[in-house]
Design an enzyme around this catalytic site. Structure first.
Site, PDB file in Angstrom:
ATOM      1  N   LYS A  86       0.808  -1.221   0.000  1.00  0.00           N
ATOM      2  CA  LYS A  86       0.000   0.000   0.000  1.00  0.00           C
ATOM      3  C   LYS A  86       0.844   1.276   0.000  1.00  0.00           C
ATOM      4  O   LYS A  86       0.426   2.300  -0.518  1.00  0.00           O
ATOM      5  CB  LYS A  86      -0.951  -0.002   1.194  1.00  0.00           C
ATOM      6  CG  LYS A  86      -2.115  -0.965   1.007  1.00  0.00           C
ATOM      7  CD  LYS A  86      -3.248  -0.653   1.959  1.00  0.00           C
ATOM      8  CE  LYS A  86      -4.467  -1.503   1.661  1.00  0.00           C
ATOM      9  NZ  LYS A  86      -4.278  -2.919   2.055  1.00  0.00           N
ATOM     10  N   GLU A 108      -9.778   7.303   3.299  1.00  0.00           N
ATOM     11  CA  GLU A 108     -10.688   6.386   3.968  1.00  0.00           C
ATOM     12  C   GLU A 108      -9.873   5.206   4.457  1.00  0.00           C
ATOM     13  O   GLU A 108      -8.833   4.888   3.887  1.00  0.00           O
ATOM     14  CB  GLU A 108     -11.756   5.897   2.986  1.00  0.00           C
ATOM     15  CG  GLU A 108     -11.340   4.712   2.081  1.00  0.00           C
ATOM     16  CD  GLU A 108     -10.183   5.013   1.115  1.00  0.00           C
ATOM     17  OE1 GLU A 108      -9.917   6.202   0.851  1.00  0.00           O
ATOM     18  OE2 GLU A 108      -9.544   4.052   0.646  1.00  0.00           O
ATOM     19  N   SER A 367       1.827  -9.825  -0.740  1.00  0.00           N
ATOM     20  CA  SER A 367       1.434  -8.410  -0.658  1.00  0.00           C
ATOM     21  C   SER A 367       1.770  -7.745   0.675  1.00  0.00           C
ATOM     22  O   SER A 367       1.941  -6.538   0.727  1.00  0.00           O
ATOM     23  CB  SER A 367      -0.056  -8.257  -0.965  1.00  0.00           C
ATOM     24  OG  SER A 367      -0.839  -9.078  -0.121  1.00  0.00           O
TER      25      SER A 367
HETATM   26  C1  LIG Z   1      -5.084  -4.006   1.608  1.00  0.00           C
HETATM   27  C2  LIG Z   1      -4.374  -5.255   1.364  1.00  0.00           C
HETATM   28  C3  LIG Z   1      -4.759  -6.159   0.345  1.00  0.00           C
HETATM   29  C4  LIG Z   1      -5.953  -5.948  -0.521  1.00  0.00           C
HETATM   30  O1  LIG Z   1      -5.961  -4.778  -1.269  1.00  0.00           O
HETATM   31  P1  LIG Z   1      -5.686  -4.740  -2.834  1.00  0.00           P
HETATM   32  O2  LIG Z   1      -6.045  -3.361  -3.230  1.00  0.00           O
HETATM   33  O3  LIG Z   1      -6.578  -5.766  -3.469  1.00  0.00           O
HETATM   34  O4  LIG Z   1      -4.277  -5.060  -3.046  1.00  0.00           O
HETATM   35  C5  LIG Z   1      -3.987  -7.303   0.143  1.00  0.00           C
HETATM   36  N1  LIG Z   1      -2.922  -7.577   0.917  1.00  0.00           N
HETATM   37  C6  LIG Z   1      -2.528  -6.752   1.915  1.00  0.00           C
HETATM   38  C7  LIG Z   1      -1.342  -7.127   2.723  1.00  0.00           C
HETATM   39  C8  LIG Z   1      -3.242  -5.572   2.171  1.00  0.00           C
HETATM   40  O5  LIG Z   1      -2.835  -4.764   3.158  1.00  0.00           O
END
Ligand SMILES: *Cc1c(COP(=O)(O)O)cnc(C)c1O
Length: 382
Positions: A86, A108, A367
């Site tokens: 993010k 948000e 992610s």
């Molecule tokens: C917020 C988040 C997601 C999901 O958000 P996307 O916009 O679909 O990437 C996935 N993995 C993590 C670690 C997150 O913090």
């Protein structure tokens, strides 16, 4: 993509006229910034010196031994400052805010992860930061509220509706319309009206820019498949971006089985754009409950809705229970605690790896890191 941010029938900008005006200015400024080498340099410098990029592409040796078939590589967004992908987008948008002369940033947040990334970027650039968060979410995520406050943000409780993410988005949009001359709305995923999905994709594309270079370096060829989890779709679109034009690379998005927008949704307009959406009987966005708070969104980015329709990307579902299995397994056998969100993608990767051959390669986008989820899993296991 067309002028107004359409991906086939999806995307667009379905908002009141005064907000439309603000978004048009934003779209123009983004187009200019994208072509300005000094803007791109500043973005890349921040990613390097503050976020810690480039992050590694790690060969998951033990996971591969257990399930392969295919070799499994992990793209390590978990190693970024603040622990997830993010921050890439938060940095990109804050630089745009600065360029546009805004000194007040709003955002948000649902679980608080995007709020923390935004508050971090604001602290770094000395911007005033206001985070809208549903009252209900604030109670559930008290520690993240404190974290944002530590970073200098003001967290505003939204009591309207159910006091959840959707209501926080509405409050932020209302603020933007009223204060657009001084204020920048830093949106957290590849969703919302044009130009947000395009902009977020641009800033997250660094993921696949790096992974492509890294896999060619390590293996001398492109992967068989790239796998990423989809909440709103930002890490997945960033992980896919540089492979979309490579027809031999399979792109696989993994949805939570509890909120399968792409698998079961129908075309509808939410939050000012059209996408595949889960609706209740009255036609309103359906509240969703994934084990991973970051996946609790009834819609999905417009480009994923489009890529599903054309068949360029595949979308599958993994349950919370299966994700939890992979959360524990990756911790135990690779020494990496993944975010519960990312664990959905890991689970599907292990399944696919066993069906593929030894000369196949899978890249999974890790992610985020799972430190934020340890307490929750502890409570569940007690
Ligand atoms: C917020 C988040 C997601 C999901 O958000 P996307 O916009 O679909 O990437 C996935 N993995 C993590 C670690 C997150 O913090």
């Amino acid at each position: 993509m067309s002028e107004k941010g359409f991906y086939g029938e999806f995307g667009g900008s379905y908002v009141p006229e005064d907000l439309q005006h603000v978004l048009e200015i934003l779209a123009e400024e983004f187009e200019k910034a994208k072509k300005d080498p000094s803007f791109i340099k500043e973005f890349n410098d921040c990613l390097k010196d503050f976020v810690g990029r480039e992050n590694p592409l790690t060969f998951a040796d033990n996971l591969t031994k257990k399930y392969g078939g295919a070799k499994i590589y992990l793209k390590r967004e978990d190693l970024n400052h603040t622990g997830a992908h993010k921050i890439n987008n938060a940095i990109g948008q804050i630089l745009l805010a600065k360029r546009m002369g805004a000194h007040r940033v709003i955002a948000e947040t649902g679980a608080g992860q995007h709020g923390v990334a935004t508050a971090t970027a604001c602290a770094m650039f000395g911007m005033e930061c206001i985070i809208y968060m549903g009252k209900h979410d604030m109670q559930r995520q008290a520690l993240n509220v404190f974290r944002m406050e530590l970073l200098g943000a003001k967290v505003v409780s939204v009591d309207a509706g159910q006091g959840r993410l959707k209501d926080a988005v509405d409050a932020a949009l209302g603020d933007l319309v009223e204060n657009y001359q001084s204020t920048f709305y830093l949106l957290g995923s590849a969703v919302g009206p044009h130009p947000f999905p395009t902009m977020v994709k641009f800033f997250q594309s660094v993921i696949s820019e790096e992974s492509k270079r890294q896999i060619l370096d390590k293996e001398g060829k492109l992967p068989t498949a790239v796998i990423a989890v989809t909440g709103g779709g930002s890490n997945a679109i960033g992980a896919f971006a540089n492979y979309i034009q490579e027809p031999d690379v399979r792109l696989i998005g993994v949805e939570p089985a509890e909120a399968p927008s792409l698998t079961e949704g129908i075309p509808a307009i939410i939050h000012g754009f059209k996408c595949l959406t889960l609706l209740d009987e009255e036609g309103n966005p359906k509240p969703t409950y994934s084990i991973a708070a970051g996946l609790d969104y009834p819609g999905i980015g417009p480009e994923h809705s489009y890529l599903k329709g054309t068949g360029r990307a595949e979308y599958v579902t993994v349950s919370g229970e299966e994700a939890l299995e992979s959360f524990k397994e990756l911790s135990k056998i690779e020494g990496i605690i993944p975010a519960l969100e990312s664990a959905h993608a890991i689970f599907y990767a292990t399944k696919l790896a066993s069906e593929l051959k030894k000369d196949d390669i899978i890249i999974v986008n890790l992610s985020g890191r799972g430190d934020k989820d340890v307490q929750q899993v502890y409570e569940m296991e007690k």
